[in-house]
Scaffold this active site. Structure first.
Site, PDB file in Angstrom:
ATOM      1  N   CYS A   2       0.868  -1.167   0.000  1.00  0.00           N
ATOM      2  CA  CYS A   2       0.000   0.000   0.000  1.00  0.00           C
ATOM      3  C   CYS A   2       0.906   1.217   0.000  1.00  0.00           C
ATOM      4  CB  CYS A   2      -0.908   0.001   1.227  1.00  0.00           C
ATOM      5  SG  CYS A   2      -1.959   1.462   1.357  1.00  0.00           S
ATOM      6  N   GLU A 129      -3.698   1.145  -6.025  1.00  0.00           N
ATOM      7  CA  GLU A 129      -2.764   0.069  -6.334  1.00  0.00           C
ATOM      8  C   GLU A 129      -2.570   0.038  -7.846  1.00  0.00           C
ATOM      9  OE1 GLU A 129      -0.035  -1.489  -5.707  1.00  0.00           O
ATOM     10  OE2 GLU A 129      -0.957  -2.110  -3.809  1.00  0.00           O
TER      11      GLU A 129
END
Length: 361
Positions: A2, A129
């Protein structure tokens, strides 16, 4: 992994969105730790080393507080261990923005705070992402699927999910005008955007030569869920619902080895593709979140969750929001001020332009 998030709610909205029930079942609205609301800035594009809203047990700051009472704090993304010897945190030789759940008890940087009960929940609208496709990398925005509020369930038009008018009326029926006082119950249940709740660990570092303590955190990651595996092999450890959040934060009742069991891959998130505009961490505008169609590059047709996002934010009061954080230089800011209107926060500009032809790059 992340590496980028978005959190666009104003400080008072974050507080209302974080309402919870304590061990006794009483609904509470966490207050901000003294001064921390001013350290947080809403942003469409948060990267490591930025300040984010983090929910923790109030006991970490007040030893006399009940361990199951929560407080909001602004912490810097990228854990600096308490034992770090340098005077400058930027001299850290390795990245601590993410911590793999499998290794959390093997690395001193994460093991020490975990065993001390220094668990936190990072709050965000969602995270970004990148999916690798050959030499190209396609960004996606990932978040909780949004649901209707209780007053919307019996609406005849089931296709018009949380329209701006309905949601505005729904919000006005609830008294959110006054902030919570310490120890008070939350005035009402939050019906706006459901924030993502990511598990993390934090630590407090004080410069060896003296100075203000710095609170920092790492996002704990797990193997990606089946839905997200095609995008990336890792994802943040998501805490699903108030009970999991409570257990993760309540280090008095839930010991570390039991808390680790909450760190599971959960197939509960939804996502949409966004433009490569978000790739540059200096870009901080609603364009970062705008859905795109990967085939036509036109704006993506709204699903129920996207409609919820657009409805809620378009009906929110921009006067309550702070301007998004920005990494632009003064020269860039001056230039942008001449070429576009002042940002109003949330996802407002994106929503206002939802029916306009999106810009192409």
């Amino acid at each position: 992994m992340c590496g980028r998030t978005a959190c666009t709610l104003a400080p008072d909205e974050v507080s209302r969105a974080c309402s919870y029930r304590n061990r006794g079942g009483r609904r509470r609205q966490p207050r901000w730790r003294d001064g921390d609301a001013d350290k947080y800035r809403p942003s469409y594009n948060k990267s490591p080393q930025s300040m984010s809203p983090v929910l923790v047990s109030q006991r970490h700051f007040d030893k006399s507080a009940p361990v199951d009472e929560c407080v909001l704090a602004s912490m810097r993304w990228g854990l600096i261990p308490a034992w770090f010897k340098e005077n400058d945190p930027s001299k850290m030789q390795y990245s601590t923005s993410n911590c793999r759940s499998e290794n959390i008890l093997e690395k001193k940087s994460y093991k020490d705070p975990l065993l001390k009960g220094q668990r936190c929940v990072i709050m965000a609208d969602g995270f970004y992402e990148w999916q690798r496709n050959g030499k190209e990398k396609q960004p996606f925005f990932i978040y909780f699927a949004q649901k209707k509020g209780p007053s919307q369930e019996k609406k005849e038009d089931q296709h018009d999910l949380m329209s701006p008018t309905c949601l505005k009326e729904n919000s006005e029926m609830r008294d959110f005008s006054s902030g919570p006082s310490e120890g008070s119950e939350a005035p009402a249940e939050w019906t706006g955007w459901r924030l993502l709740t990511m598990a993390g660990v934090f630590d407090c570092w004080t410069p060896p030569g003296g100075g203000e303590p710095l609170y920092t955190y790492s996002v704990i990651t797990v193997n990606a869920s089946p839905t997200l595996q095609s995008i990336h092999g890792r994802m943040p450890a998501i805490l699903d619902g108030e009970e999991e959040v409570r257990r993760w934060l309540d280090f008095g009742e839930v010991k570390s080895l039991d808390a680790i069991k909450l760190l599971q891959s959960k197939d509960i998130l939804t996502f949409h593709p966004v433009s490569s505009f978000v790739n540059n961490s200096r870009n901080n505008s609603p364009e970062c979140l705008r859905p795109v169609d990967l085939n036509s590059k036109k704006e993506l047709k709204a699903t129920a969750s996207r409609k919820m996002m657009m409805s809620w934010l378009s009906s929110s009061s921009p006067s309550k929001r702070k301007e998004p954080d920005t990494n632009e230089t003064k020269e860039e800011q001056d230039h942008n001020a001449k070429t576009q209107n002042k940002p109003v926060g949330g996802l407002q500009l994106w929503l206002q332009g939802a029916n306009k032809k999106p810009r192409t790059k």
